[in-house]
Structure formats: C-alpha cells, structure tokens
Design an enzyme around this catalytic site. Sequence first.
Site, PDB file in Angstrom:
ATOM      1  CB  VAL A  57       5.602  29.735  18.828  1.00  0.00           C
ATOM      2  CG1 VAL A  57       5.744  28.384  19.523  1.00  0.00           C
ATOM      3  CG2 VAL A  57       4.696  30.659  19.625  1.00  0.00           C
ATOM      4  CB  ALA A  58       8.366  28.011  14.646  1.00  0.00           C
ATOM      5  CD  GLU A  78      10.287  27.646  22.891  1.00  0.00           C
ATOM      6  OE1 GLU A  78       9.569  26.673  22.639  1.00  0.00           O
ATOM      7  OE2 GLU A  78      10.788  28.357  22.003  1.00  0.00           O
ATOM      8  CG  ASP A 101      45.984  15.003  48.181  1.00  0.00           C
ATOM      9  OD1 ASP A 101      46.828  15.902  48.078  1.00  0.00           O
ATOM     10  OD2 ASP A 101      45.002  15.075  48.933  1.00  0.00           O
ATOM     11  CG  ASP A 112      42.664  13.493  52.603  1.00  0.00           C
ATOM     12  OD1 ASP A 112      43.289  14.552  52.818  1.00  0.00           O
ATOM     13  OD2 ASP A 112      43.182  12.355  52.708  1.00  0.00           O
ATOM     14  CG  ASP A 143      43.434  19.130  51.981  1.00  0.00           C
ATOM     15  OD1 ASP A 143      44.454  19.834  51.935  1.00  0.00           O
ATOM     16  OD2 ASP A 143      43.462  17.894  52.093  1.00  0.00           O
ATOM     17  CG  ASN A 157       8.043  24.970  17.502  1.00  0.00           C
ATOM     18  OD1 ASN A 157       9.243  25.141  17.380  1.00  0.00           O
ATOM     19  ND2 ASN A 157       7.410  25.163  18.654  1.00  0.00           N
TER      20      ASN A 157
END
Length: 859
Positions: free
Chosen positions: A278-279, A283, A325, A599, A603, A692
């Site tokens: 787990v430590a 995850e 632009d 715009d 486009d 942990n």
Amino acid sequence: MADFYQLSVEDVFKATGSNKDGLSEAEYKKKFLEYGPNELPKESGFKALVFLWGQIKSPLVYILIIASILAFFAGERLDTIIILISVVINIGIGFYQEYSSSQILKRLAEKVRVLALVRRDGGIKEIDSAMLVPGDVVVVKSGMKVPADARLFRTKDLETNEALLTGESSPVKKNNEAISKKTAVADRKNMIFMGSSIERGEGEAIVVETGKDTEIGVIAVLTKESKEEFTPLQEKIGSLGKFLSILVVIATVIIIAVGLFEKFEFYQIFVTAVAVAVAAIPEGLPAAIAVVLAVASKNIFKNNGLVKKLLAAETLGSVSVLLTDKTGTLTEGKMKVEKIISKNESAMLSSLALANEAIIENENGKITVKGEATDKAKLEIFLAGGLDLKKMLEIFPRVNFLPFDSVRKIIASFHSAKNQHGEATQVFISGEPEFILKKSTDFSDKGNVLLECENLAKKGFRVIAAAEEILPVSPNIIMKKSEDELFALVQRPTFLGLAVISDPIRADVKATVKEVRSAGIKIIMLTGDHKLTARTIGQELGFSSENIMEGAELENIPGSKLFSKIKNVEIFARVDPKHKILIAKAWKEKGESVAMTGDGINDAPALKFADIGIALNSGTDVTKDASDLVLINDGLNTIAQAIKYGRTAFDNIKKVVIYLLASSFTEITLVLGSLILRVPLPMTAVQILWTNLVQDGLPNFALAFEKSEDGIMRRKPIRRTDPILDKKAKVLSFSFAAVTDIILLSIFYFLVEKTSFPIEYTRTIIFTALGTSSLFYIFSIKSLDKPIYKTNLFDNNYLLFAVGIGFLIMISAIYAPALNTILKTMPLQAPHVILILILGVFKISLMETIKWFYNRKLA
C-alpha cells in the site's frame, strides 16, 4: 402534445400563442414562469457517490480489507480497527482529489454559453439561450448552435448538422413545408433541434420545445454528464503506476516467502507485506495529475481563457508554433470607419448598412449594435449620420440576402425596387475592393482606386468597398434564389466608394509577442487583409516582413516543398481556412506542436486539425465547439498566459511524480533488508500505513498548487514526446531513494545491534524518520532547477498547511499516550529528535547535491 412538424406555420403560431414578430416582453415573462429555463436536465442523484465508488473499487482497498479480516480472526482487534481506518482515509483522500478536480472542470464548463437571436416586441435581441421559451421566434445563421427545438417558417439555403441526434454527419437540407405523415427525427426537414448546428444558410423558426422536452432532452443517456476521459499523459502515468505495482507485488511475494522461511508468523508477515504494498504503490498518481491539470485550467480562466478539456491544459505547455489571427487577437477588434471616400456618400452609407449582418438592439431607448467587428463599424457609421435603418427597410423591403463567405469575399442584400420598366431588384454590396472593382466594368478609374487602397493598406487600414446594382428581375423571383444563384447575379455593380476602417493594435501586444518569442515559440500572423496592411501591422509588432506570402500562393506549391517555402515566413495575408490547414500541416509534419486561433465557422476544421484550437469569444458557436481553448477577451496575452500555465502544469506533474517515487520503495527496502539481515522488522504494519498517510496524503496534492517558476517563459518549448519521467526525474528520484533507503536501513541495523533500546523505541525512531523525511525534502522539489536558498519556500499556502498537518500527525503519534498504545510507539528523547531533524536536513542536502551535479552537467 402536438406534432409541430405536421402543422402548418399558421397553426404552429396559433398553438404557441405567438406570431412572426415574436412574443412581447410581458408574454415572455409569463411563459418563462410556466416553462422555466431552457436547460437540459442535470444528472440526477449525488454525483459524488460515483467518485466514492470509484475509490472503493481500488484493488488496494480490497487488499487492505482482506488484511483487516485476517487481523480480526487472528485476534488483533486494534490492528483491525487501524487498518479499516486506513482504508477510510485512503478512500477519502482519493475521493477528495478526484471530486475537487471534477468540480473545477464542471464550474468552468458552466461558463460556456450559447447565445440566440430572438425577436421580442418586434425587434431582434441577442440573449442567453437558457432564456428562451416556447413561442419565441429565433433567427438562425451559419455558424450558430441551434438553441431549442423549433419549427421553421422561413429558410434560405439552410443546412444543419444533426449528428448529435441522428449519428449522420452529412448536412441536412431544411425547408418550411408541413409534413403530413409521421416521420422519424432525421426526416423532419421543417424542424431544427437543440444541440445541432447551422452549417449553411439562414432561417427563422418558432420555438416549440425547450429544455427537457426537446429531442435531446428526452434521450436519457444524453442528459448525463459525460465522463472526463483520461488525457494521454494520465494514461502514461497510469501505465507507469501499473508497472511499478507489478514490481511491488513481486517484492511483496518475496517478503512473504522470505518471512515464512525465517519462521515469522503468517499473519504478521502477510499484514506487513500488505502495508508495504500500500505504501509503495503510487495509486494516487492519475488523480494527482487530474488535480494539477484542473488547477492549471482554473488559473487560465482567471486570465480570461476557458479550457474546455483537460487535454488542452496538458498540451498548451508544449506549443512551439502559434498561428494567430491579426484581427481581435493582435488588434483590439474594435473597428471604426475613419473615413468615407465617395462621390455619393448617401448611397455609400446605405450599401454599408444594408449589406451587413450586424443587428441593432434597442434596450430602453439605448441603441446597441452587435455582430462581427467589421459589420458593426459599417452599421455604426450609418447610424452616426442620423439615418434610420428601419425606415430604409420599409422603403426598400429586403427579399433575399447573401451572407459573407471567405471565398466570395462580399455581402449582398437584395431589395424590392422599381425602375422605368416596372418591378426590379436593387442590390446593395460591400466587400473586398479588388473583387468589386473587377466586376465594375463601367468604372474607368480602377487603377487610381487600387493605388489608394494600397496607400491606405500601407498605413495599416482595412479597406472595404461598396457598390450597388439594379437587376431587371422581379423580387418574387429573387426571393427563391439560392446563395450560389444570388452570387452569380452580381455581374455589373456600380462602384460607390471606399470605407477606411481602423483597428488599433492592442496595448499589450508588443510585450506579449516578445514574451512568446523568448519562450522559444515561433509566432506567425495570419490575416484576410491586404498584403500591405499585414506588412504595416506586422512591422510595428516586430514580425519579419522580408517574406510575406498570400494564401493563394500556397495552393501552387507542391506538398513536398511547402515547408521549405514557408519556414521563414512570419506573415500570411489574404488567407482563408483551407490555407490555415496547409500551414498547420506543414509545421506539424516537422514534429512541432501547433496552436491556432480562429473565429468563423469555416475555421472549425482548421482548429480541430491543430494540436490546440483556440476560438475567439467573438467567434461563432461552431468554432467555439471545435476549439480546446476559448479566449474570453480575444487577446494574445491570454494565449501567452495559457501557455505559461500549461508549462507550469507539466512542471508540477513532474514534481508530484518525483516526490512520490523518491519514497515509494523505502518500506520495501527496510522490510526486505531486515529479513535478509535476520533482524526484527523495522516497523509494524500499522506504522507503515500511518507514514503512508503522512507522505502520500496532502503533500502530493499540495504540489498541484505550486506557482510558475521564474523564467518559465524563457525556456524552450516542451516537446510532445518528452516523458514526465525523463533522465533528470529518474536521477533525482531513484538515486535519492537508493542513498536514503540504505542510510535508514543502516541506522536501524546499528540501533538493533549496537544499542540496548527496546525494539519498540528503535521502531519509533525509524517510524518518525520515515514519516517526517518527505516533509523536509519536499521543499527541495519546489524547484528542480534552482537551489533551495533561491526558492520562495512560503508562496504555496497549501503546501505549508500540508507539511504542518504532517508534522502534527507525526508528533501526535509519538507523544500522545492513546496513539502510543495503538501504534506501539514510545516518546522520543531530545537527542533522538535532534538526530531525526539532522537526518531531514541531510535529505534536503542530498537532494540539493543531486540537483547541483545534474544541472551543472547540463550547463
């Protein structure tokens, strides 16, 4: 409920209590109280439960639950409780990270609005589509999103994209004729549907359904919020996490095997191995990255940019070519007609006003012009002369209209008129001077006018020509013509004059262009303006004007030679969307990461093609829909800030990865080392789970809020192929981990073999050293390039809070009697506390030394 597509237009108006002029304000307010906002249903239930269940489904949670069951049957009630508490806290931290990042993105998504043109009290207004009600009359044009389900009563070359509803991407031609028989949604040609988009043409329709009663609203699956997909970076990190998990599982199996071989109790060695796993398994990496990217998106929004996908926040940091632009991004986009050059100013102004797609809103006597910047300027100069558009339209009723198109380059408005032969059609035209002069065959002074256009362009002005033409064709015939047919009718217009339009350069643009270039980004200006206008604006902003290319030139260059021809070009004039795609493609094929602004509706394909599509807030709904980033204020500075925060996100992700990996294998090293050395285990399972929580709980989350480092916009762009776990990250994390793990194991071995301390006391020293060490060296990770003494250690309140809570938790574990019993710890004496503090400072020194050696090597 009426099937509105089967009714005549008159019956639809009768059923909705409306007419062609729309609802009155009083009628609207009454209907709004009855129907409510025009919004899709929100996802029912508490969405947090989805995130919570996602955390519970984690394999690590299953393993911990199995360990708690074993502890329970082994009679270790206290261990059972501690392990279950660890499960709850792990779930809580993971849930908080995922849910908080989700909420940031949700709040940003709510900022995206769809606007609608609606007739109220006989006039046209632009409103939020959420304010529509059945009976409202809406005007739809190319580039718009359809705001509600509506029955058409006027159409002109109208085509829609209804792929969202029907799955068919081909445009659907629309009309306003009633359909007698029952038909499927895809065959209802006289209806437009919420969520679809207008591909071509224009029309008017009466709203018949809103919100949950629309076709899209009744499809249950579409009412649910879409799940945010993992970005490629999250997937890569997830794969890294899986790979490390496999290594950890192998190490865990070895620990259990060696432990049993050394005659340890099965329960003790199994639970310890589970705690180590787990430590060691990172995850929380994908969730931590989601937080980093969400925070970057939030910071970009504070600087007037709206990120629509997590992917954009990630990709912005790697932009190496920016195609921007001119209008609205480099300039203010606030156009003004400075001068009219015409011998017939009255006719000239009429053409500018009528050949125009802008609208006039009258709100309590206050006149406002809304629309595209050039059209607004044309209409405003007309109104400034005291002229009345409404009266003009009464004198010359409009019978048809040809909207602007990037290929046609003109707008034309067709009106009922009379000549000596009776009924005729008068055409008012505005657009590109070259096109109009070419068509004006009876105008003899073209050369001087074109020379005048060039002189004005050299001064940075945009020039629009106006013209008119009388067609000996009945308005009734013109009324039925398509856009292509209307364009073909414009053959011999009478040239009226020129409108000289200014568009000031934004005050901050020069500094921003310099900043973007110092970041190693090639910035290229694209404009539909005249070559000389582009040159003048470009020179003022520091663009190279030695090589200016017009869009048409690109079409004649073979694909294999395109890049070599354009690689030194910084200004492109007279470009349309297809030219933008050619330019972007050439740079992308060379491995560059391309961002592009746009715009107009045309486009949209170019924005989708670019690595990052950037839509102006003043652009069409379709363009915004195709983009990854929407500029709320349209300015270049927003793009620069977005790139800066994209780079910051990349930096912070790297810091999170290094932080988590630097301590991931410490517990494995300690436990496996103690088994090999045949000494007692250095920590209990419960102690490992406790450390942990301290190491992987709040601190890695806090790193998401690190500020941008000094000089971040003076670095070279991040390559798309650059891994997060690059050589530097590997050296910093793994070499640091190897040295510190061996030192900690050596200290434990020395304490066991050379002192008479109880094993509980020795374990407390190791437990404290391990739990607090990351709270020291995390400050070294704040900057991977600068030494710690040049870093601002106090500019991240989240980190200071996380570290403070971490130390508080560890102090409580050592000196709180209740926790001494639970964790099997003992209060430490002052000399050993000092030893632990010295060890923490040593780890900072070690990290700084590794940084110095690596950075010196690169220098």
